[in-house]
Design an enzyme around this catalytic site. Sequence first.
Site, PDB file in Angstrom:
ATOM      1  N   CYS A   1       3.203  -1.170 -12.629  1.00 52.15           N
ATOM      2  CA  CYS A   1       3.519  -0.037 -13.508  1.00 52.15           C
ATOM      3  C   CYS A   1       4.669  -0.448 -14.423  1.00 52.15           C
ATOM      4  O   CYS A   1       5.565   0.342 -14.703  1.00 52.15           O
ATOM      5  CB  CYS A   1       3.845   1.222 -12.707  1.00 52.15           C
ATOM      6  SG  CYS A   1       5.219   1.036 -11.581  1.00 52.15           S
TER       7      CYS A   1
ATOM      8  N   ASP B   1      -1.043  -4.157  -5.680  1.00 52.44           N
ATOM      9  CA  ASP B   1      -0.358  -3.181  -6.537  1.00 52.44           C
ATOM     10  C   ASP B   1       1.132  -3.503  -6.374  1.00 52.44           C
ATOM     11  O   ASP B   1       1.821  -2.917  -5.542  1.00 52.44           O
ATOM     12  CB  ASP B   1      -0.703  -1.763  -6.070  1.00 52.44           C
ATOM     13  CG  ASP B   1      -0.170  -0.708  -7.021  1.00 52.44           C
ATOM     14  OD1 ASP B   1      -0.221  -0.921  -8.249  1.00 52.44           O
ATOM     15  OD2 ASP B   1       0.299   0.329  -6.533  1.00 52.44           O
TER      16      ASP B   1
ATOM     17  N   LYS C   1      -3.310   4.647  -3.629  1.00 53.82           N
ATOM     18  CA  LYS C   1      -4.519   3.862  -3.916  1.00 53.82           C
ATOM     19  C   LYS C   1      -5.299   3.589  -2.643  1.00 53.82           C
ATOM     20  O   LYS C   1      -6.533   3.541  -2.660  1.00 53.82           O
ATOM     21  CB  LYS C   1      -4.143   2.585  -4.660  1.00 53.82           C
ATOM     22  CG  LYS C   1      -3.475   2.906  -5.991  1.00 53.82           C
ATOM     23  CD  LYS C   1      -2.961   1.719  -6.713  1.00 53.82           C
ATOM     24  CE  LYS C   1      -2.095   2.152  -7.887  1.00 53.82           C
ATOM     25  NZ  LYS C   1      -0.754   2.657  -7.497  1.00 53.82           N
TER      26      LYS C   1
ATOM     27  N   ASP D   1       2.235  -2.868   4.139  1.00 53.38           N
ATOM     28  CA  ASP D   1       3.462  -2.777   3.335  1.00 53.38           C
ATOM     29  C   ASP D   1       4.584  -3.397   4.149  1.00 53.38           C
ATOM     30  O   ASP D   1       4.446  -3.638   5.356  1.00 53.38           O
ATOM     31  CB  ASP D   1       3.794  -1.324   2.965  1.00 53.38           C
ATOM     32  CG  ASP D   1       4.629  -1.229   1.686  1.00 53.38           C
ATOM     33  OD1 ASP D   1       4.055  -1.030   0.600  1.00 53.38           O
ATOM     34  OD2 ASP D   1       5.868  -1.382   1.780  1.00 53.38           O
TER      35      ASP D   1
ATOM     36  N   ALA E   1       0.785  -1.242   0.000  1.00 51.09           N
ATOM     37  CA  ALA E   1       0.000   0.000   0.000  1.00 51.09           C
ATOM     38  C   ALA E   1       0.811   1.284   0.000  1.00 51.09           C
ATOM     39  O   ALA E   1       0.275   2.343  -0.336  1.00 51.09           O
ATOM     40  CB  ALA E   1      -0.944   0.008   1.204  1.00 51.09           C
ATOM     41  N   ALA E   2       2.076   1.234   0.414  1.00 48.99           N
ATOM     42  CA  ALA E   2       2.826   2.487   0.591  1.00 48.99           C
ATOM     43  C   ALA E   2       3.244   3.091  -0.764  1.00 48.99           C
ATOM     44  O   ALA E   2       3.572   2.335  -1.674  1.00 48.99           O
ATOM     45  CB  ALA E   2       4.069   2.215   1.436  1.00 48.99           C
ATOM     46  N   PRO E   3       3.193   4.423  -0.897  1.00 50.41           N
ATOM     47  CA  PRO E   3       2.897   5.443   0.122  1.00 50.41           C
ATOM     48  C   PRO E   3       1.416   5.782   0.281  1.00 50.41           C
ATOM     49  O   PRO E   3       1.084   6.736   0.976  1.00 50.41           O
ATOM     50  CB  PRO E   3       3.665   6.667  -0.382  1.00 50.41           C
ATOM     51  CG  PRO E   3       3.603   6.519  -1.878  1.00 50.41           C
ATOM     52  CD  PRO E   3       3.672   5.029  -2.156  1.00 50.41           C
ATOM     53  N   GLY E   4       0.519   5.047  -0.337  1.00 55.10           N
ATOM     54  CA  GLY E   4      -0.894   5.216   0.001  1.00 55.10           C
ATOM     55  C   GLY E   4      -1.779   5.893  -1.019  1.00 55.10           C
ATOM     56  O   GLY E   4      -2.921   6.241  -0.713  1.00 55.10           O
TER      57      GLY E   4
HETATM   58  C1  SAM Z   1       4.049  -0.068  -6.531  1.00 55.44           C
HETATM   59  S1  SAM Z   1       4.444   0.216  -4.873  1.00 55.44           S
HETATM   60  C2  SAM Z   1       2.857   0.456  -4.138  1.00 55.44           C
HETATM   61  C3  SAM Z   1       2.254   1.821  -4.398  1.00 55.44           C
HETATM   62  C4  SAM Z   1       0.970   2.039  -3.612  1.00 55.44           C
HETATM   63  N1  SAM Z   1      -0.007   1.012  -3.876  1.00 55.44           N
HETATM   64  C5  SAM Z   1       0.351   3.386  -3.901  1.00 55.44           C
HETATM   65  O1  SAM Z   1      -0.601   3.467  -4.664  1.00 55.44           O
HETATM   66  O2  SAM Z   1       0.831   4.373  -3.350  1.00 55.44           O
HETATM   67  C6  SAM Z   1       4.839  -1.390  -4.307  1.00 55.44           C
HETATM   68  C7  SAM Z   1       4.996  -1.495  -2.810  1.00 55.44           C
HETATM   69  O3  SAM Z   1       5.202  -2.874  -2.484  1.00 55.44           O
HETATM   70  C8  SAM Z   1       5.966  -2.930  -1.318  1.00 55.44           C
HETATM   71  N2  SAM Z   1       6.487  -4.314  -1.206  1.00 55.44           N
HETATM   72  C9  SAM Z   1       7.584  -4.846  -1.782  1.00 55.44           C
HETATM   73  N3  SAM Z   1       7.693  -6.148  -1.447  1.00 55.44           N
HETATM   74  C10 SAM Z   1       6.617  -6.434  -0.656  1.00 55.44           C
HETATM   75  C11 SAM Z   1       6.176  -7.602   0.022  1.00 55.44           C
HETATM   76  N4  SAM Z   1       6.853  -8.742  -0.077  1.00 55.44           N
HETATM   77  N5  SAM Z   1       5.059  -7.514   0.778  1.00 55.44           N
HETATM   78  C12 SAM Z   1       4.365  -6.344   0.873  1.00 55.44           C
HETATM   79  N6  SAM Z   1       4.748  -5.205   0.272  1.00 55.44           N
HETATM   80  C13 SAM Z   1       5.858  -5.255  -0.497  1.00 55.44           C
HETATM   81  C14 SAM Z   1       7.013  -1.850  -1.514  1.00 55.44           C
HETATM   82  O4  SAM Z   1       7.549  -1.441  -0.277  1.00 55.44           O
HETATM   83  C15 SAM Z   1       6.184  -0.752  -2.202  1.00 55.44           C
HETATM   84  O5  SAM Z   1       5.728   0.172  -1.257  1.00 55.44           O
END
Ligand code: SAM
Length: 296
Positions: A224, A171, A110, A128, A105-108
């Site tokens: 993306c 995501d 969506k 996250d 979810a980070a940085p949030g």
């Molecule tokens: C594409 S970004 C998400 C963007 C977010 N959904 C938004 O809309 O702001 C992918 C995220 O997946 C997290 N991530 C990477 N590996 C992960 C895992 N094994 N479990 C959960 N989160 C993970 C990363 O820290 C990153 O924040």
Amino acid sequence: MERYKGIIPDWERFWEAVHTPLPTVIRTNTIKTTPEKLKQRLEAKGFRLEPLPWNPLLFRVKGEAPIGATLEHWLGHYYVQEATQSLPALALDPKPGERILDLCAAPGGKATQIAALIENRGTLVANDVNPKRLRALMANVYRLGAICCVVTECRGEHFPGAGIFDRVLVDAPCSAEGTARKYPRLRRGAAPGYIQRMAAIQRGLLYRALELVRPGGIVVYSTCTIAPEENEGVVSRAIKRGLAEILPFEPSVPHVRGLPRFGREEYGKEMENAVRIYPYHFDSDGGFIAVLRRLG
Ligand SMILES: C[S@@+](CC[C@H](N)C(=O)[O-])C[C@H]1O[C@@H](n2cnc3c(N)ncnc32)[C@H](O)[C@@H]1O
């Protein structure tokens, strides 16, 4: 990116778009304001706001000052979000009162959009794994007033429970080739080994999401990146395992359908239910979105 010449319908436009700066787009946070009030307040400060024709909550913004440095930003009246990035939460189609998980979810961007779509009614778990990014997630959840949201820190593959959510958004972390407008080094395309490593992580996240959602519940898988190995390659494995079916997604923006095959890989005709966005489609980032329904 040359390897994508055969799958991108208009390669010249794609390549030109990848070399053109991204416009700044903001999403109105309907928890705190309306698009009309937001436009009025920011225009009074000298910004010019042009609504996107397909989503009245999104504005293209021009101005001299940084868009992240206004009082309205700090008050959570809007979120700076690429237009393409607003689509996965719309594909998830969350309803007030539901239990929803945003697994990465980070940085949030969506997660806060989902909170607004369900009008803060229901339960949204925003998870996250990255502590630094979790701080940004918590700040955004607080700033945008997403009071239906709890934040958790967990590797998505190990998120506990089974069948507990109505909808899950994955995501996924990815090679991010679709963001080459912002990060020019990505114009070369990602390294094959990196793509394979990301695909392994993505499969783990998607399989877990399909256990966490209730039977019949919805999982949206988005990235993306342009790499088929991280998109159709990941989703088709879940389909072939009989974990889910893929539902048609018909966004109201220009797009192309998912790929039934790439190189020697056969992903299946049903992958055409998924959606690919290229940067030239509506002057944004590239991305991939698939809507899955859990079977069994
Ligand atoms: C594409 S970004 C998400 C963007 C977010 N959904 C938004 O809309 O702001 C992918 C995220 O997946 C997290 N991530 C990477 N590996 C992960 C895992 N094994 N479990 C959960 N989160 C993970 C990363 O820290 C990153 O924040």
